[in-house]
Scaffold this motif. Sequence first.
Motif, PDB file in Angstrom:
ATOM      1  N   ILE A 115       0.837  -1.202   0.000  1.00 15.84           N
ATOM      2  CA  ILE A 115       0.000   0.000   0.000  1.00 15.84           C
ATOM      3  C   ILE A 115       0.873   1.253   0.000  1.00 15.84           C
ATOM      4  O   ILE A 115       0.606   2.220  -0.737  1.00 15.84           O
ATOM      5  CB  ILE A 115      -0.956  -0.018   1.205  1.00 15.84           C
ATOM      6  CG1 ILE A 115      -1.973  -1.150   1.031  1.00 15.84           C
ATOM      7  CG2 ILE A 115      -1.688   1.315   1.356  1.00 15.84           C
ATOM      8  CD1 ILE A 115      -2.820  -1.432   2.245  1.00 15.84           C
ATOM      9  N   LEU A 116       1.915   1.261   0.811  1.00 13.77           N
ATOM     10  CA  LEU A 116       2.826   2.410   0.835  1.00 13.77           C
ATOM     11  C   LEU A 116       3.446   2.627  -0.540  1.00 13.77           C
ATOM     12  O   LEU A 116       3.512   3.759  -1.040  1.00 13.77           O
ATOM     13  CB  LEU A 116       3.910   2.187   1.882  1.00 13.77           C
ATOM     14  CG  LEU A 116       3.458   2.177   3.339  1.00 13.77           C
ATOM     15  CD1 LEU A 116       4.612   1.762   4.252  1.00 13.77           C
ATOM     16  CD2 LEU A 116       2.923   3.538   3.770  1.00 13.77           C
ATOM     17  N   SER A 117       3.907   1.555  -1.164  1.00 19.62           N
ATOM     18  CA  SER A 117       4.535   1.661  -2.480  1.00 19.62           C
ATOM     19  C   SER A 117       3.554   2.187  -3.518  1.00 19.62           C
ATOM     20  O   SER A 117       3.905   3.019  -4.362  1.00 19.62           O
ATOM     21  CB  SER A 117       5.084   0.303  -2.922  1.00 19.62           C
ATOM     22  OG  SER A 117       6.107  -0.129  -2.048  1.00 19.62           O
ATOM     23  N   TYR A 118       2.324   1.729  -3.461  1.00 17.77           N
ATOM     24  CA  TYR A 118       1.290   2.197  -4.394  1.00 17.77           C
ATOM     25  C   TYR A 118       1.118   3.708  -4.294  1.00 17.77           C
ATOM     26  O   TYR A 118       0.916   4.394  -5.305  1.00 17.77           O
ATOM     27  CB  TYR A 118      -0.031   1.489  -4.100  1.00 17.77           C
ATOM     28  CG  TYR A 118      -1.185   1.974  -4.945  1.00 17.77           C
ATOM     29  CD1 TYR A 118      -1.393   1.466  -6.228  1.00 17.77           C
ATOM     30  CD2 TYR A 118      -2.060   2.951  -4.474  1.00 17.77           C
ATOM     31  CE1 TYR A 118      -2.443   1.922  -7.011  1.00 17.77           C
ATOM     32  CE2 TYR A 118      -3.110   3.422  -5.252  1.00 17.77           C
ATOM     33  CZ  TYR A 118      -3.297   2.906  -6.522  1.00 17.77           C
ATOM     34  OH  TYR A 118      -4.336   3.366  -7.302  1.00 17.77           O
ATOM     35  N   HIS A 119       1.208   4.229  -3.083  1.00 10.48           N
ATOM     36  CA  HIS A 119       1.023   5.664  -2.855  1.00 10.48           C
ATOM     37  C   HIS A 119       2.330   6.456  -2.957  1.00 10.48           C
ATOM     38  O   HIS A 119       2.352   7.653  -2.663  1.00 10.48           O
ATOM     39  CB  HIS A 119       0.376   5.895  -1.489  1.00 10.48           C
ATOM     40  CG  HIS A 119      -1.067   5.500  -1.438  1.00 10.48           C
ATOM     41  ND1 HIS A 119      -2.085   6.294  -1.923  1.00 10.48           N
ATOM     42  CD2 HIS A 119      -1.663   4.370  -0.976  1.00 10.48           C
ATOM     43  CE1 HIS A 119      -3.240   5.692  -1.756  1.00 10.48           C
ATOM     44  NE2 HIS A 119      -3.023   4.521  -1.177  1.00 10.48           N
ATOM     45  N   GLY A 120       3.413   5.801  -3.351  1.00 10.35           N
ATOM     46  CA  GLY A 120       4.669   6.503  -3.552  1.00 10.35           C
ATOM     47  C   GLY A 120       5.426   6.826  -2.284  1.00 10.35           C
ATOM     48  O   GLY A 120       6.301   7.706  -2.280  1.00 10.35           O
ATOM     49  N   VAL A 121       5.117   6.126  -1.195  1.00 10.67           N
ATOM     50  CA  VAL A 121       5.834   6.332   0.072  1.00 10.67           C
ATOM     51  C   VAL A 121       6.991   5.334   0.130  1.00 10.67           C
ATOM     52  O   VAL A 121       6.780   4.121  -0.010  1.00 10.67           O
ATOM     53  CB  VAL A 121       4.889   6.136   1.281  1.00 10.67           C
ATOM     54  CG1 VAL A 121       5.650   6.335   2.591  1.00 10.67           C
ATOM     55  CG2 VAL A 121       3.712   7.106   1.192  1.00 10.67           C
ATOM     56  N   SER A 265       2.227  10.648   5.861  1.00  7.83           N
ATOM     57  CA  SER A 265       1.743  10.003   4.632  1.00  7.83           C
ATOM     58  C   SER A 265       1.415   8.538   4.885  1.00  7.83           C
ATOM     59  O   SER A 265       0.380   8.027   4.434  1.00  7.83           O
ATOM     60  CB  SER A 265       2.791  10.117   3.525  1.00  7.83           C
ATOM     61  OG  SER A 265       2.971  11.466   3.131  1.00  7.83           O
ATOM     62  N   ASN A 268      -1.818   8.185   6.869  1.00  9.31           N
ATOM     63  CA  ASN A 268      -3.011   8.411   6.052  1.00  9.31           C
ATOM     64  C   ASN A 268      -3.229   7.299   5.024  1.00  9.31           C
ATOM     65  O   ASN A 268      -4.370   6.913   4.759  1.00  9.31           O
ATOM     66  CB  ASN A 268      -2.913   9.775   5.364  1.00  9.31           C
ATOM     67  CG  ASN A 268      -3.040  10.929   6.347  1.00  9.31           C
ATOM     68  OD1 ASN A 268      -3.760  10.819   7.339  1.00  9.31           O
ATOM     69  ND2 ASN A 268      -2.351  12.022   6.090  1.00  9.31           N
ATOM     70  N   CYS A 269      -2.157   6.775   4.440  1.00 13.36           N
ATOM     71  CA  CYS A 269      -2.282   5.698   3.450  1.00 13.36           C
ATOM     72  C   CYS A 269      -2.955   4.459   4.027  1.00 13.36           C
ATOM     73  O   CYS A 269      -3.737   3.790   3.348  1.00 13.36           O
ATOM     74  CB  CYS A 269      -0.905   5.297   2.918  1.00 13.36           C
ATOM     75  SG  CYS A 269      -0.163   6.488   1.795  1.00 13.36           S
ATOM     76  N   ASP A 271      -4.930   4.506   6.633  1.00 12.29           N
ATOM     77  CA  ASP A 271      -6.175   4.908   7.313  1.00 12.29           C
ATOM     78  C   ASP A 271      -6.112   4.641   8.816  1.00 12.29           C
ATOM     79  O   ASP A 271      -7.062   4.149   9.427  1.00 12.29           O
ATOM     80  CB  ASP A 271      -7.376   4.185   6.688  1.00 12.29           C
ATOM     81  CG  ASP A 271      -8.700   4.858   7.039  1.00 12.29           C
ATOM     82  OD1 ASP A 271      -8.692   6.080   7.301  1.00 12.29           O
ATOM     83  OD2 ASP A 271      -9.737   4.169   7.061  1.00 12.29           O
TER      84      ASP A 271
END
Length: 337
Positions: A115-121, A265, A268-269, A271
């Motif tokens: 999930i972090l990778s998907y959001h660019g974190v 970040s 929030n990613c 939730d």
Amino acid sequence: MRVALTYNVKSEGTVSSGRPMDYYAEWDDMETIAAVRDALLKKHGEVHLVLADIEAYEKLRKLKPDIVFNMAEGTSGEGRESVMPSILDFLSIPYTGSSPLTLALCLNKARAKEILSYHGVATPKGFVALEKGFRVPKGLKYPLIVKPLYEGSSKGVKNDSIVREETSLRKKAESVFSDYNEPALVEEFLPGREFTVALLGNGASLKALPVVEINYSSLPKGANPIYSYEAKWVYDTPESPLDIFTCPAKLDDSLHKAITSAAISAFNCLDVKDWCRIDIRLDADGIPNIIELNPLPGILPNPEQNSCFPKAARATGMGFAELVNEVLDCARKRHGI
């Protein structure tokens, strides 16, 4: 207001035969549970302790608390942290902290990383070793670090968890399989400084407490620079505490902003709700990478026990009781209580 405190407690004899010594490291001791109860009593006249065991559902159904301060880590399985929030959702009882889904995702480090990778974190490169005979993906750079896929409190992270060649990697992964009966997460070991960030609040009110840095130079000679089980529970004791943390961390404005932004970040990613402690390490280029999210953070009351969330709170002048009630107030506001 009627408040319930849900928890798991460790005591002498907690570890069963055949299980590793750190098997129940996530559970709280009675001193911590009593300290949280006493903190809640400073603002609320009625606080009930509810052990998170098989009888918890019926106890909560009869008690009907207005809100629950949830500290329960659960007993077994990768969804263990989600059990108590699921019960509370079923009973329509508000509680502190994150939802069953968020707790399950954060405990499964690979899912959180996806999930972090998907959001660019940024998060370290790695893979999941499912069983003996696993294939090592091409392109990963040694040294690597090996840990259980869904554990917290440095469980399964030992001084020998850093490996520098494939034979050691396979040996360590297989020890995770046998000791914890779960897959192993294998990641590139990042060479930079390490920090942990305590977050409080939700939405626009979310705030980062002073950043804590882990000083690995305080570890015994020959120890690897990781916050291992040995570093957390063996080398560092209340009787002989290590000078292992700096809070606030000594950071320039740019790095401080990068670290806190990465933590927010990640919060929030996934939730996350109300509070979380997020572990961060810098890569070779000085970029903050998310190592792990802890949406049920430990809060040991004794300052000499080096518990990072209370340590960060104290750096702002916030005492233990104030911290506990701030968490509850964040949940109350979120639930409209």
